[in-house]
Design an enzyme around this catalytic site. Structure first.
Site, PDB file in Angstrom:
ATOM      1  N   ASP A   1      83.901  21.648  71.483  1.00  0.00           N
ATOM      2  CA  ASP A   1      84.305  22.678  72.444  1.00  0.00           C
ATOM      3  C   ASP A   1      83.150  22.952  73.402  1.00  0.00           C
ATOM      4  O   ASP A   1      83.310  22.958  74.622  1.00  0.00           O
ATOM      5  CB  ASP A   1      84.686  23.955  71.687  1.00  0.00           C
ATOM      6  CG  ASP A   1      85.052  25.095  72.621  1.00  0.00           C
ATOM      7  OD1 ASP A   1      85.807  24.848  73.587  1.00  0.00           O
ATOM      8  OD2 ASP A   1      84.574  26.228  72.393  1.00  0.00           O
TER       9      ASP A   1
ATOM     10  N   ASP B   1      72.034  20.127  68.791  1.00  0.00           N
ATOM     11  CA  ASP B   1      71.105  20.771  69.737  1.00  0.00           C
ATOM     12  C   ASP B   1      70.463  19.718  70.635  1.00  0.00           C
ATOM     13  O   ASP B   1      70.352  19.884  71.848  1.00  0.00           O
ATOM     14  CB  ASP B   1      70.051  21.618  68.999  1.00  0.00           C
ATOM     15  CG  ASP B   1      69.383  20.894  67.841  1.00  0.00           C
ATOM     16  OD1 ASP B   1      69.837  19.798  67.444  1.00  0.00           O
ATOM     17  OD2 ASP B   1      68.375  21.422  67.317  1.00  0.00           O
TER      18      ASP B   1
ATOM     19  N   TYR C   1      87.100  26.616  63.278  1.00  0.00           N
ATOM     20  CA  TYR C   1      88.237  27.162  64.018  1.00  0.00           C
ATOM     21  C   TYR C   1      89.385  27.555  63.089  1.00  0.00           C
ATOM     22  O   TYR C   1      90.145  28.459  63.389  1.00  0.00           O
ATOM     23  CB  TYR C   1      88.776  26.121  65.011  1.00  0.00           C
ATOM     24  CG  TYR C   1      88.214  26.216  66.399  1.00  0.00           C
ATOM     25  CD1 TYR C   1      86.837  26.122  66.621  1.00  0.00           C
ATOM     26  CD2 TYR C   1      89.042  26.385  67.500  1.00  0.00           C
ATOM     27  CE1 TYR C   1      86.327  26.195  67.900  1.00  0.00           C
ATOM     28  CE2 TYR C   1      88.534  26.458  68.780  1.00  0.00           C
ATOM     29  CZ  TYR C   1      87.176  26.360  68.979  1.00  0.00           C
ATOM     30  OH  TYR C   1      86.679  26.427  70.242  1.00  0.00           O
TER      31      TYR C   1
ATOM     32  N   ASP D   1      82.484  21.455  77.576  1.00  0.00           N
ATOM     33  CA  ASP D   1      82.275  22.327  78.751  1.00  0.00           C
ATOM     34  C   ASP D   1      80.970  21.944  79.448  1.00  0.00           C
ATOM     35  O   ASP D   1      80.885  21.912  80.673  1.00  0.00           O
ATOM     36  CB  ASP D   1      82.194  23.810  78.334  1.00  0.00           C
ATOM     37  CG  ASP D   1      83.540  24.525  78.467  1.00  0.00           C
ATOM     38  OD1 ASP D   1      84.576  23.869  78.223  1.00  0.00           O
ATOM     39  OD2 ASP D   1      83.545  25.727  78.802  1.00  0.00           O
TER      40      ASP D   1
ATOM     41  N   LYS E   1      75.249  18.367  62.637  1.00  0.00           N
ATOM     42  CA  LYS E   1      74.103  19.237  62.353  1.00  0.00           C
ATOM     43  C   LYS E   1      73.790  19.021  60.877  1.00  0.00           C
ATOM     44  O   LYS E   1      73.761  19.957  60.071  1.00  0.00           O
ATOM     45  CB  LYS E   1      74.457  20.700  62.692  1.00  0.00           C
ATOM     46  CG  LYS E   1      73.292  21.675  62.676  1.00  0.00           C
ATOM     47  CD  LYS E   1      72.324  21.516  63.832  1.00  0.00           C
ATOM     48  CE  LYS E   1      71.101  22.397  63.630  1.00  0.00           C
ATOM     49  NZ  LYS E   1      70.048  22.195  64.639  1.00  0.00           N
TER      50      LYS E   1
HETATM   51  C1  IPM Z   1      89.353  24.595  74.828  1.00  0.00           C
HETATM   52  C2  IPM Z   1      89.412  26.104  74.870  1.00  0.00           C
HETATM   53  C3  IPM Z   1      90.078  26.601  73.594  1.00  0.00           C
HETATM   54  C4  IPM Z   1      89.197  26.199  72.428  1.00  0.00           C
HETATM   55  C5  IPM Z   1      90.400  28.104  73.558  1.00  0.00           C
HETATM   56  C6  IPM Z   1      91.253  28.529  74.729  1.00  0.00           C
HETATM   57  C7  IPM Z   1      91.060  28.510  72.274  1.00  0.00           C
HETATM   58  O1  IPM Z   1      88.146  26.625  75.042  1.00  0.00           O
HETATM   59  O2  IPM Z   1      90.428  23.965  74.769  1.00  0.00           O
HETATM   60  O3  IPM Z   1      88.256  24.050  74.881  1.00  0.00           O
HETATM   61  O4  IPM Z   1      88.251  26.908  72.078  1.00  0.00           O
HETATM   62  O5  IPM Z   1      89.445  25.135  71.862  1.00  0.00           O
HETATM   63 MG    MG Z   2      86.630  25.167  75.388  1.00  0.00          MG
END
Ligand code: IPM
Ligand code: MG
Length: 351
Positions: A242, A218, A135, A246, A186
Site C-alpha cells: 500500500d 525501509d 489489514y 503510493d 521486514k
Molecule cells: C489502496 C487504498 C486502500 C488500501 C484504502 C482505500 C482502503 O489506499 O487501494 O491502496 O489501503 O488498500
Molecule cells: Mg493505498
C-alpha cells in the site's frame, strides 16, 4: 461478457464515465451494469457494500471500479465506512494479487518531483498481496487496560499458502518482463516476514530463470527514490505494498496516471485507479481519467486476454500525452490544459 461498474464516491463517477466511453467505443459487445458502493452504497442502501452490489459483481466477468472514500462518513463505525467496500470486495472475491505498474511516460518526465535522469524510462511493477496481513488479521480492536488506559491493536499474519500463491504470481510476472524479482519484507524484525522470506526462497527454486533479491521495506522505500530503475518486479505484503505503491506513483509524476488490477486465481479481476476519491476536486470535472482508462485496458488484457484492444487504448493514452493534453495533476506550461471529459474526448479521438 458482463462488466460490473462501480463508480463509488468523489471523482469516481466522473473518471469511470470516461473509461466507459472508451470501452464502448472499442465495441466488444460487453454488457455493463452499474451499482453503488462506498459512501454511495451507504447513502443508497445503508451499507458500503450493499447485498445487491455484491450479487451483481458475483454474476459478472470483471469489475470496473472508481474510488471510495467520503470524509463526511468517517464518523460511522468502521464496518460502515466507505473503505469497507473495497476491502470487502477484495476479501469476498479472493482478489489476492494486486498489480500496480508504475510507468514513466517520456512526456511526463518533468511532472515528477524527482530529477528527470532518475525517473526517465522507469517501468516497474509492484505486486501487492491484497487479502491478508495486518489489514485483515485478527484479533484487532481497541480495549481498555487494567489501569484504565486504552490500547489499540492489529495483528500481522500470513499463512504459508498465502505467501506462496502471491510469490508464484511475482515470479511469473518477472518471467514475462525483465526476469528480476525483489521481495520486500521486514524479516529482520517481524516473525511473519521471516516466514515470508523463507517461503519466497522456497518458491524461487521453481523459477531458476528469475533473479531473486530480498530487501527490507525501509531500504526499499529509500531505493525507490534513490535509483528506482534498479527494480523490475517487486512483490510484497498488503501494508508495505500500500505504502510503496503510493510512493512509486510519485516517480511517475502523478497518482492520476496509475491503473491497477486485483486478481484471484481464475483471473477474475477488479480494475481501479490506484488513487482515491479526491473529494476536494469532486464534481468539478477536472480529475484525470487516464488511470481509470488505463485500468480498463488492463481489464481487457488480464481478464479477457484481449491484448490488441488493450494495446490500442494504451497507445491512445500515449498519443494524447504526446499531443500535449494535460489535466491539473500533470500541469505543464504551454500544454493544452483540459478537464476530465475533454481528456476522454482526446483519448477517443486518438483511438
Ligand atoms: C489502496 C487504498 C486502500 C488500501 C484504502 C482505500 C482502503 O489506499 O487501494 O491502496 O489501503 O488498500
Ligand atoms: Mg493505498
Amino acid at each position: 461478457m458482463k462488466i460490473a461498474v462501480l463508480p463509488g464516491d468523489g471523482i469516481g463517477p466522473e473518471i469511470v464515465a470516461e473509461a466507459l466511453r472508451v470501452l464502448k467505443a472499442i465495441d466488444l459487445k460487453f454488457e455493463f451494469e452499474e451499482a453503488p458502493v462506498g459512501g454511495a452504497g451507504y447513502r443508497a442502501k445503508a451499507h458500503p457494500l450493499p447485498e445487491d452490489t455484491l450479487k451483481l459483481v458475483k454474476a459478472s466477468d470483471a469489475i470496473l471500479f472508481g474510488a471510495v472514500g467520503d470524509f463526511s462518513l468517517d464518523t460511522l463505525p468502521r464496518e460502515l465506512r466507505p473503505e469497507q467496500a473495497i476491502l470487502g470486495l477484495r476479501k469476498e472475491l479472493n482478489l489476492f494479487a494486486n498489480f500496480r505498474p508504475a510507468l514513466v511516460y517520456p512526456e511526463l518526465v518533468h511532472a515528477s518531483s524527482l530529477k528527470p535522469e532518475v525517473v526517465a524510462g522507469l517501468d516497474i511493477l509492484i505486486i501487492r498481496e491484497l487479502t491478508g496481513d495486518i489489514y485483515f488479521g485478527k484479533p484487532r480492536g481497541i480495549h481498555t487496560l487494567e489501569n484504565g488506559e486504552r490500547e489499540g491493536f492489529d495483528t500481522m499474519r500470513y499463512k504459508e499458502s498465502e505467501i506462496r500463491r502471491v510469490a508464484h504470481v511475482g515470479f511469473q510476472a518477472a518471467q514475462k518482463r525483465g526476469k528480476r524479482l525483489c521481495s520486500v519484507d521486514k524479516a529482520n524484525v517481524l516473525d511473519t516476514m521471516q516466514l515470508w522470506r523463507e517461503i519466497v526462497i522456497e518458491v524461487s527454486k521453481e523459477y531458476p530463470d528469475v533473479a531473486l533479491e530480498h530487501m527490507y521495506v525501509d531500504n526499499a522505500a529509500m531505493q525507490l527514490l534513490k535509483s528506482p530503475k534498479q527494480f523490475d518486479v517487486i512483490v510484497t505484503g498488503n501494508m508495505f505494498g500500500d505504502i510503496l505503491s503510493d510512493e512509486a506513483s510519485m516517480l511517475t509524476g502523478s497518482i492520476g496516471m496509475l491503473p491497477s488490477a486485483s486478481l484471484n486465481e481464475k483471473n477474475f479481476g477488479l480494475y481501479e485507479p490506484i488513487h482515491g476519491s479526491a473529494p476536494d476536486i469532486a464534481g468539478k470535472g477536472i480529475a484525470n481519467p487516464l488511470a481509470t482508462i488505463l485500468s480498463a485496458a488492463m481489464m481487457l488484457r488480464y481478464s479477457f486476454n484481449l491484448a490488441e484492444p488493450a494495446d490500442r487504448i494504451e497507445a491512445a493514452v500515449k498519443k494524447v500525452l504526446a499531443q500535449g493534453y494535460r489535466t491539473g495533476d500533470i500541469k505543464e506550461a504551454g500544454a493544452k490544459m483540459v478537464g476530465t471529459k475533454e481528456m476522454g474526448d482526446a483519448v477517443l479521438a486518438a483511438l
